[in-house]
Write a protein that holds these residues in place. Structure first.
Motif, PDB file in Angstrom:
ATOM      1  N   THR A   1       0.829  -1.210   0.000  1.00  0.00           N
ATOM      2  CA  THR A   1       0.000   0.000   0.000  1.00  0.00           C
ATOM      3  C   THR A   1       0.859   1.252   0.000  1.00  0.00           C
ATOM      4  N   ALA A   2       1.882   1.275   0.856  1.00  0.00           N
ATOM      5  CA  ALA A   2       2.757   2.454   0.932  1.00  0.00           C
ATOM      6  C   ALA A   2       3.521   2.642  -0.364  1.00  0.00           C
ATOM      7  N   TYR A   3       4.027   1.556  -0.924  1.00  0.00           N
ATOM      8  CA  TYR A   3       4.788   1.664  -2.174  1.00  0.00           C
ATOM      9  C   TYR A   3       3.903   2.170  -3.306  1.00  0.00           C
ATOM     10  N   ALA A   4       2.697   1.626  -3.405  1.00  0.00           N
ATOM     11  CA  ALA A   4       1.787   2.045  -4.472  1.00  0.00           C
ATOM     12  C   ALA A   4       1.430   3.517  -4.354  1.00  0.00           C
ATOM     13  N   SER A   5       1.315   4.015  -3.133  1.00  0.00           N
ATOM     14  CA  SER A   5       0.938   5.407  -2.925  1.00  0.00           C
ATOM     15  C   SER A   5       2.109   6.359  -3.119  1.00  0.00           C
ATOM     16  N   ILE A   6       3.286   5.982  -2.623  1.00  0.00           N
ATOM     17  CA  ILE A   6       4.427   6.903  -2.610  1.00  0.00           C
ATOM     18  C   ILE A   6       5.183   6.908  -3.937  1.00  0.00           C
ATOM     19  N   ALA A   7       5.445   5.733  -4.485  1.00  0.00           N
ATOM     20  CA  ALA A   7       6.358   5.628  -5.630  1.00  0.00           C
ATOM     21  C   ALA A   7       5.617   5.718  -6.953  1.00  0.00           C
ATOM     22  N   ARG A   8       4.916   6.817  -7.163  1.00  0.00           N
ATOM     23  CA  ARG A   8       4.201   7.057  -8.413  1.00  0.00           C
ATOM     24  C   ARG A   8       4.924   8.145  -9.189  1.00  0.00           C
ATOM     25  N   GLY A   9       5.630   7.761 -10.228  1.00  0.00           N
ATOM     26  CA  GLY A   9       6.441   8.704 -10.974  1.00  0.00           C
ATOM     27  C   GLY A   9       5.639   9.813 -11.632  1.00  0.00           C
ATOM     28  N   GLY A  10       6.158  11.043 -11.548  1.00  0.00           N
ATOM     29  CA  GLY A  10       5.529  12.177 -12.181  1.00  0.00           C
ATOM     30  C   GLY A  10       4.260  12.665 -11.521  1.00  0.00           C
ATOM     31  N   TYR A  11       3.957  12.113 -10.382  1.00  0.00           N
ATOM     32  CA  TYR A  11       2.715  12.426  -9.671  1.00  0.00           C
ATOM     33  C   TYR A  11       2.942  13.662  -8.821  1.00  0.00           C
ATOM     34  N   PRO A  12       2.204  14.780  -9.029  1.00  0.00           N
ATOM     35  CA  PRO A  12       2.560  16.036  -8.363  1.00  0.00           C
ATOM     36  C   PRO A  12       2.170  16.141  -6.892  1.00  0.00           C
ATOM     37  N   VAL A  13       1.404  15.195  -6.364  1.00  0.00           N
ATOM     38  CA  VAL A  13       1.000  15.259  -4.952  1.00  0.00           C
ATOM     39  C   VAL A  13       2.228  15.076  -4.062  1.00  0.00           C
ATOM     40  N   SER A  14       2.315  15.850  -2.994  1.00  0.00           N
ATOM     41  CA  SER A  14       3.476  15.818  -2.111  1.00  0.00           C
ATOM     42  C   SER A  14       3.630  14.465  -1.429  1.00  0.00           C
ATOM     43  N   MET A  15       4.859  14.150  -1.038  1.00  0.00           N
ATOM     44  CA  MET A  15       5.102  12.906  -0.315  1.00  0.00           C
ATOM     45  C   MET A  15       4.296  12.861   0.978  1.00  0.00           C
ATOM     46  N   ILE A  16       4.162  13.999   1.635  1.00  0.00           N
ATOM     47  CA  ILE A  16       3.372  14.034   2.873  1.00  0.00           C
ATOM     48  C   ILE A  16       1.949  13.578   2.593  1.00  0.00           C
ATOM     49  N   ASN A  17       1.359  14.074   1.526  1.00  0.00           N
ATOM     50  CA  ASN A  17      -0.006  13.675   1.196  1.00  0.00           C
ATOM     51  C   ASN A  17      -0.074  12.254   0.656  1.00  0.00           C
ATOM     52  N   ARG A  18       0.987  11.775   0.019  1.00  0.00           N
ATOM     53  CA  ARG A  18       1.026  10.380  -0.420  1.00  0.00           C
ATOM     54  C   ARG A  18       1.004   9.447   0.792  1.00  0.00           C
ATOM     55  N   ILE A  19       1.769   9.814   1.818  1.00  0.00           N
ATOM     56  CA  ILE A  19       1.777   9.003   3.039  1.00  0.00           C
ATOM     57  C   ILE A  19       0.410   9.047   3.709  1.00  0.00           C
ATOM     58  N   LYS A  20      -0.191  10.226   3.751  1.00  0.00           N
ATOM     59  CA  LYS A  20      -1.542  10.340   4.318  1.00  0.00           C
ATOM     60  C   LYS A  20      -2.529   9.472   3.546  1.00  0.00           C
ATOM     61  N   ASN A  21      -2.402   9.454   2.217  1.00  0.00           N
ATOM     62  CA  ASN A  21      -3.288   8.632   1.401  1.00  0.00           C
ATOM     63  C   ASN A  21      -3.117   7.148   1.723  1.00  0.00           C
ATOM     64  N   ALA A  22      -1.852   6.726   1.900  1.00  0.00           N
ATOM     65  CA  ALA A  22      -1.594   5.322   2.234  1.00  0.00           C
ATOM     66  C   ALA A  22      -2.201   4.961   3.585  1.00  0.00           C
ATOM     67  N   LEU A  23      -2.021   5.837   4.564  1.00  0.00           N
ATOM     68  CA  LEU A  23      -2.567   5.562   5.896  1.00  0.00           C
ATOM     69  C   LEU A  23      -4.098   5.552   5.874  1.00  0.00           C
ATOM     70  N   THR A  24      -4.685   6.428   5.072  1.00  0.00           N
ATOM     71  CA  THR A  24      -6.139   6.442   4.942  1.00  0.00           C
ATOM     72  C   THR A  24      -6.637   5.131   4.334  1.00  0.00           C
ATOM     73  N   THR A  25      -5.928   4.644   3.299  1.00  0.00           N
ATOM     74  CA  THR A  25      -6.290   3.368   2.681  1.00  0.00           C
ATOM     75  C   THR A  25      -6.201   2.229   3.696  1.00  0.00           C
ATOM     76  N   LEU A  26      -5.206   2.305   4.574  1.00  0.00           N
ATOM     77  CA  LEU A  26      -5.009   1.275   5.603  1.00  0.00           C
ATOM     78  C   LEU A  26      -5.897   1.494   6.835  1.00  0.00           C
ATOM     79  N   LYS A  27      -6.702   2.574   6.781  1.00  0.00           N
ATOM     80  CA  LYS A  27      -7.606   2.922   7.896  1.00  0.00           C
ATOM     81  C   LYS A  27      -6.827   3.177   9.193  1.00  0.00           C
ATOM     82  N   ILE A  28      -5.663   3.833   9.026  1.00  0.00           N
ATOM     83  CA  ILE A  28      -4.839   4.202  10.170  1.00  0.00           C
ATOM     84  C   ILE A  28      -4.979   5.694  10.396  1.00  0.00           C
ATOM     85  N   PRO A  29      -5.525   6.123  11.527  1.00  0.00           N
ATOM     86  CA  PRO A  29      -5.604   7.561  11.800  1.00  0.00           C
ATOM     87  C   PRO A  29      -4.200   8.126  11.961  1.00  0.00           C
TER      88      PRO A  29
END
Length: 241
Positions: free
Chosen positions: A57-85
């Motif tokens: 989940t973390a790899y799919a969210s963070i390691a997206r080439g050319g994706y303009p969303v910040s790493m901070i928001n990528r990590i937040k997206n991964a945690l949201t997918t994992l249902k981790i507050p």
């Protein structure tokens, strides 16, 4: 005469020693350490994920080439997918492994510091816009600049991860221009990659291509205004009108 010289950072001034292995490093080193750090919050997380689930989940969210969303928001997206507050403390903890790898792999290219010193002594003002890997926060890159004692040469320093904008978007150089209060006619963009030449061309300013390792530009890339084999050759083409 153009007095505002704007640089790229990675592979232009600093060698991050990661060409071709960023993704491998992320999956095999960084994300496992993120999981270890997350475990320190185990008592506050219901349904703590399995390692394999977190890794994918973390790899799919963070390691997206050319994706303009910040790493901070990528990590937040991964945690949201994992249902981790998440809290800022958790986010900072998960950023730390990438920051560590990012810093320890870096080395400064020869003649960079002496060239920057020369340019400052000649009266040029130096700026910087750099894309960061996976839109990591700019403070990580700025720490590397401080480590090699080159941050002091720059008056305007900006990183893609802080703006959710990436080269070749011309808005990157527009941000630098507006923050510096220089006119566009004062600017030059200097970098090592096609995307640097594309960005300067998109913004409508002269470009300087620092060739490394025998690189060539594709036919679709605009021609750089100047082509150099070493950053130390900059003085030979200045001043630029």
């Amino acid at each position: 005469m153009r007095k505002f010289l704007v640089f790229d950072l990675g592979e232009t001034l600093i060698d991050f020693n990661m060409t071709g292995v960023w993704r491998e490093q992320m999956r095999l080193d960084v994300i496992p350490k993120m999981f270890t750090n997350l475990k320190s919050f185990h008592s506050t997380i219901t349904n703590f994920p399995q390692y394999s689930t977190f890794l994918d989940t973390a790899y799919a969210s963070i390691a997206r080439g050319g994706y303009p969303v910040s790493m901070i928001n990528r990590i937040k997206n991964a945690l949201t997918t994992l249902k981790i507050p998440f809290s800022q403390k958790i986010i900072n903890s998960l950023l730390q492994p990438f920051d560590q790898v990012f810093a320890t792999k870096a080395k400064i290219y020869p003649q960079v510091k002496s060239t920057l010193e020369e340019l400052k002594n000649l009266g040029y003002i130096l700026g910087l816009w750099s894309n960061t890997p996976w839109q990591s926060p700019g403070y990580m890159s700025e720490r590397v600049m401080n480590r090699f004692n080159i941050r002091e040469y720059f008056s305007a320093v900006h990183f893609s991860g802080d703006y959710e904008i990436r080269k070749p978007n011309a808005k990157a150089l527009e941000i630098v221009q507006k923050s510096s209060q220089f006119k566009k006619d004062d600017m030059i963009y200097i970098g090592n990659a096609e995307v640097d030449i594309q960005t300067g061309s998109n913004f409508g300013i002269p470009t300087v291509w620092i060739k490394r390792n025998g690189d060539i530009l594709s036919e679709k890339c605009p021609r750089p205004t100047y082509e150099l084999n070493s950053i130390s050759e900059l003085g030979s083409i200045l001043p630029i009108q």
